[in-house]
Design a protein around this motif. Structure first.
Motif, PDB file in Angstrom:
ATOM      1  N   VAL A  23     -48.288  52.016 -99.877  1.00  0.00           N
ATOM      2  CA  VAL A  23     -47.183  52.783-100.447  1.00  0.00           C
ATOM      3  C   VAL A  23     -47.092  54.106 -99.696  1.00  0.00           C
ATOM      4  N   GLY A  24     -45.890  54.473 -99.261  1.00  0.00           N
ATOM      5  CA  GLY A  24     -45.743  55.690 -98.476  1.00  0.00           C
ATOM      6  C   GLY A  24     -46.273  55.536 -97.069  1.00  0.00           C
ATOM      7  N   GLY A  25     -46.256  54.300 -96.555  1.00  0.00           N
ATOM      8  CA  GLY A  25     -46.820  54.015 -95.238  1.00  0.00           C
ATOM      9  C   GLY A  25     -48.116  53.251 -95.369  1.00  0.00           C
ATOM     10  N   LYS A  26     -48.755  52.982 -94.238  1.00  0.00           N
ATOM     11  CA  LYS A  26     -50.020  52.240 -94.233  1.00  0.00           C
ATOM     12  C   LYS A  26     -51.053  53.017 -93.448  1.00  0.00           C
ATOM     13  N   ALA A  27     -52.213  53.230 -94.053  1.00  0.00           N
ATOM     14  CA  ALA A  27     -53.309  53.933 -93.399  1.00  0.00           C
ATOM     15  C   ALA A  27     -54.555  53.072 -93.444  1.00  0.00           C
ATOM     16  N   ASP A  28     -55.313  53.057 -92.369  1.00  0.00           N
ATOM     17  CA  ASP A  28     -56.557  52.299 -92.291  1.00  0.00           C
ATOM     18  C   ASP A  28     -57.600  52.961 -93.192  1.00  0.00           C
ATOM     19  N   PRO A  29     -58.089  52.271 -94.218  1.00  0.00           N
ATOM     20  CA  PRO A  29     -59.040  52.913 -95.138  1.00  0.00           C
ATOM     21  C   PRO A  29     -60.344  53.340 -94.468  1.00  0.00           C
ATOM     22  N   PHE A  30     -60.690  52.725 -93.335  1.00  0.00           N
ATOM     23  CA  PHE A  30     -61.965  53.044 -92.678  1.00  0.00           C
ATOM     24  C   PHE A  30     -61.835  54.138 -91.623  1.00  0.00           C
ATOM     25  N   ALA A  31     -60.619  54.536 -91.277  1.00  0.00           N
ATOM     26  CA  ALA A  31     -60.428  55.617 -90.319  1.00  0.00           C
ATOM     27  C   ALA A  31     -60.909  56.930 -90.919  1.00  0.00           C
ATOM     28  N   ALA A  69     -65.828  53.115 -98.532  1.00  0.00           N
ATOM     29  CA  ALA A  69     -64.913  52.035 -98.150  1.00  0.00           C
ATOM     30  C   ALA A  69     -63.480  52.518 -97.996  1.00  0.00           C
ATOM     31  N   VAL A  70     -63.164  53.678 -98.563  1.00  0.00           N
ATOM     32  CA  VAL A  70     -61.814  54.249 -98.471  1.00  0.00           C
ATOM     33  C   VAL A  70     -62.003  55.735 -98.151  1.00  0.00           C
ATOM     34  N   LYS A  71     -61.960  56.055 -96.878  1.00  0.00           N
ATOM     35  CA  LYS A  71     -62.413  57.374 -96.423  1.00  0.00           C
ATOM     36  C   LYS A  71     -61.485  58.516 -96.859  1.00  0.00           C
ATOM     37  N   GLY A  72     -60.181  58.245 -96.938  1.00  0.00           N
ATOM     38  CA  GLY A  72     -59.253  59.308 -97.313  1.00  0.00           C
ATOM     39  C   GLY A  72     -59.484  59.828 -98.720  1.00  0.00           C
ATOM     40  N   ILE A  73     -59.721  58.913 -99.654  1.00  0.00           N
ATOM     41  CA  ILE A  73     -59.971  59.358-101.019  1.00  0.00           C
ATOM     42  C   ILE A  73     -61.302  60.101-101.081  1.00  0.00           C
ATOM     43  N   GLY A  74     -62.232  59.756-100.192  1.00  0.00           N
ATOM     44  CA  GLY A  74     -63.485  60.504-100.100  1.00  0.00           C
ATOM     45  C   GLY A  74     -63.258  61.936 -99.660  1.00  0.00           C
ATOM     46  N   VAL A  75     -62.316  62.136 -98.736  1.00  0.00           N
ATOM     47  CA  VAL A  75     -61.956  63.490 -98.308  1.00  0.00           C
ATOM     48  C   VAL A  75     -61.370  64.277 -99.480  1.00  0.00           C
ATOM     49  N   ALA A 116     -52.779  55.236-102.239  1.00  0.00           N
ATOM     50  CA  ALA A 116     -51.420  54.703-102.086  1.00  0.00           C
ATOM     51  C   ALA A 116     -51.213  54.113-100.688  1.00  0.00           C
ATOM     52  N   PRO A 117     -51.403  54.879 -99.612  1.00  0.00           N
ATOM     53  CA  PRO A 117     -51.245  54.271 -98.285  1.00  0.00           C
ATOM     54  C   PRO A 117     -52.465  53.497 -97.806  1.00  0.00           C
ATOM     55  N   GLU A 118     -53.656  53.894 -98.234  1.00  0.00           N
ATOM     56  CA  GLU A 118     -54.867  53.265 -97.701  1.00  0.00           C
ATOM     57  C   GLU A 118     -55.090  51.853 -98.234  1.00  0.00           C
ATOM     58  N   ILE A 119     -54.708  51.600 -99.472  1.00  0.00           N
ATOM     59  CA  ILE A 119     -54.943  50.293-100.092  1.00  0.00           C
ATOM     60  C   ILE A 119     -53.639  49.587-100.450  1.00  0.00           C
TER      61      ILE A 119
END
Length: 580
Positions: free
Chosen positions: A459-467, A429-435, A453-456
């Protein structure tokens, strides 16, 4: 850092030596990893004579820098077989820093089963035979005995029965400001390495210590003020903010809503009982029950975030400190348990026996998957934890972690990377933390590169958790984290410094003030990458390849409710993380 204290457990000697020039500007993780790489054979057995336990303080630890009381402990992990740095708050870091000492423990006692205690103060160091009354007991009984012997103002770094029995999930315990055995350098099994050295505890007395010299006090003070201001104004870290009010468990409801709270051994991303074990529920219970219960508790002197808590029993007496996010999740949602009194007791048992709460909770979840207990059965979960204390065959299996338990009982859904349990964020569900989990040098570890931080949290910007294109994001976070782990600051300063540039400047300036360096914010990436590259070289020499930088197979084919997604990040993207 003024001296390296070498503690040779083979001939029971202590000696001091000057710090080599190459280590002059290193602290914390940077130093533990450097010494491990230079002195520990990568292919050695983690519990054999050639591994070492390195205890190092951060660059600013022991100064007036805010929230800077961390201590790093490194060596080769018996849980993962990789290089390891694990760190803790509590009282020991600042005391050891004021003495100006880094400790390297090496060799093994000739008398197997014999334990010793290391006493360190301004006059030197000595090894003392560990009294029988300090051994084979819970740490809630042992630590008061040690304080009675050495005084209430010492810092203690010790192991519990799990470390004495060389279990791969054994952590290393540090006393908190009220002298509880509650702060842990928990991950990676370094408590077992300390146990293999025959070292029960390190007692640190900093009375009369010279303190941490600051080369440029003006630069240090300027930086400290900037960082304090950032921490006191950011919504996550400020007084009355999210962490101060609700603790780290404020993330329970947030991650549950995001569908990324691993539930019942990672079979779902949402737990119907989440609200009952949330930070908000902890806060309310502390108010309602009264007594000693409190949120906004500091784990070490000088912490201005104060995200810890003291959780009370119904009558207001203390159950445990601390119920934090990873621990509550591990014994809560991952085991299907929605009762804070049960999670609190399980956390207390981890503190008592000397094991990491994340690994222990995930292990119980795997055991439930294997049929040793039903999901949601708190009573049985507590019984399983007691097996570790008893030292039964089952206790040894559970005490060696989730991967060992899954292997023994034939559980396919084994949520580990390089043998270490995956923490409280579902990578499907949160691909960056999986990496980060997949590629971290130290097995699955959210603190290696906290892309949450950014995915959910945005913080530090916004990143799509599913990307899925998250190699650069994870790489940048891993590099920055390596520097924070080396500085002596708590990782939670990252929330403020990611959003407030002056706070980031302040962090760098405090380091420069202590060391007399002239590093810039641009140097953070370079220094972090140097640390990570050195660690990776150790792992490669130990036999690790890119094929080990992968998540468990089941995450590729089991769809995770409620989003019904798999971990679809390609191997090519994972391999890009270390392309620097």
């Amino acid at each position: 850092m003024n001296k390296i204290l070498r503690v040779n457990m083979s001939d029971l000697t202590c000696s001091f030596e000057d710090v080599p020039q190459k280590y002059r500007y290193l602290g914390g993780r940077g130093l533990t990893s450097a010494i491990t790489c230079d002195e520990v054979p990568p292919t050695c057995h983690p519990l054999g004579p050639n591994n070492k336990v390195i205890v190092a303080t951060g660059v600013v630890t022991g100064t007036a820098a805010p929230t800077s009381g961390r201590i790093s402990i490194g060596g080769k992990s018996p849980l993962t077989g990789t290089i390891k740095e694990t760190n803790s708050g509590g009282m020991a870091g600042q005391k050891l820093a004021r003495l100006g000492i880094t400790i390297v423990v090496e060799g093994q006692p000739r008398e197997k089963g014999k334990f010793w205690l290391l006493k360190v103060d301004k006059d030197g160091a000595e090894l003392l035979p560990a009294a029988d009354k300090w051994l084979a007991k819970g740490l809630y009984e042992t630590y008061p005995l040690l304080f009675a012997e050495f005084g209430e103002k010492v810092g203690i770094i010790g192991i519990g029965v799990a470390g004495e029995r060389l279990m791969a999930n054994a952590g290393i315990c540090v006393n908190d400001p009220e002298n509880r055995p509650s702060r842990y350098a928990g991950r990676g099994g370094m408590g077992a390495v300390m146990g293999s050295k025959g070292l029960k505890a390190i007692v640190i007395d900093d009375e009369g210590a010279p303190g941490v010299p600051i080369v440029n006090k003006e630069v240090f003070d300027t930086g400290r003020k900037k960082l304090v201001e950032a921490l006191r104004t950011h919504d996550v870290t400020k007084p009355g903010g999210a962490l101060n009010t609700y603790g780290t468990a404020v993330l329970i409801n947030i991650m549950n809503e995001a569908g990324g709270l691993p539930t019942r051994n990672f079979s779902s991303g949402r737990f119907e009982g989440a609200a009952k074990i949330s930070g908000e529920a902890i806060h309310e219970a502390c108010k309602k029950r009264g007594g000693v219960g409190k949120t906004g508790h500091g784990c070490s002197p000088g912490c201005i975030i104060q995200c810890s808590n003291v959780y009370p029993k119904p009558d207001g007496t203390e159950l445990v400190s601390v119920q934090e996010y990873e621990s509550v999740w591990a014994f809560g949602a991952d085991c299907g348990i929605d009762d804070l009194d049960v999670t609190g007791e399980l956390i207390r048992l981890c503190n008592d026996y000397g094991v990491d709460t994340i690994e222990a909770g995930v292990t119980i979840g795997v055991a439930m998957e294997a049929g040793l207990a039903g999901f949601g059965d708190g009573k049985k979960a507590i019984e399983l934890m007691h097996e570790i204390s008893k030292g039964t065959p089952l206790g040894h299996i559970l005490g060696n972690g989730a991967a060992a338990t899954a292997k023994v009982f034939g559980v396919v859904r084994c949520p580990t990377v390089k043998g270490q349990a995956i923490p409280a964020y579902e990578p499907r569900a949160v691909k960056g933390i999986g990496v980060t989990y997949a590629t971290s040098n130290m097995g699955a570890d959210h603190t290696s590169g906290y892309t949450i931080a950014p995915e959910i949290l945005a913080v530090g910007g916004k990143a799509d958790p599913f990307a899925v294109e998250k190699a650069e994001l994870s790489r940048n976070f891993q590099s920055a984290t390596a520097v924070i782990d080396s500085s002596g600051y708590c990782l939670f300063i990252a929330f403020a410094i990611l959003d407030i540039a002056e706070g980031f400047e302040g962090m760098v300036e405090t380091v420069n003030g202590v060391q007399g360096t002239s590093w810039t914010m641009d140097d953070v990436t370079r220094i972090g990458q140097e640390i990570i590259r050195k660690e990776r070289q150790f792992n490669q020499a130990a036999g690790f390849t890119p094929a080990h930088d992968r998540l468990p197979e089941f995450m590729k084919y089991e769809s995770l409710p409620p989003h019904n997604t798999t971990f679809d990040v390609s191997e090519e993207i994972l391999d890009q993380v270390y392309a620097f």
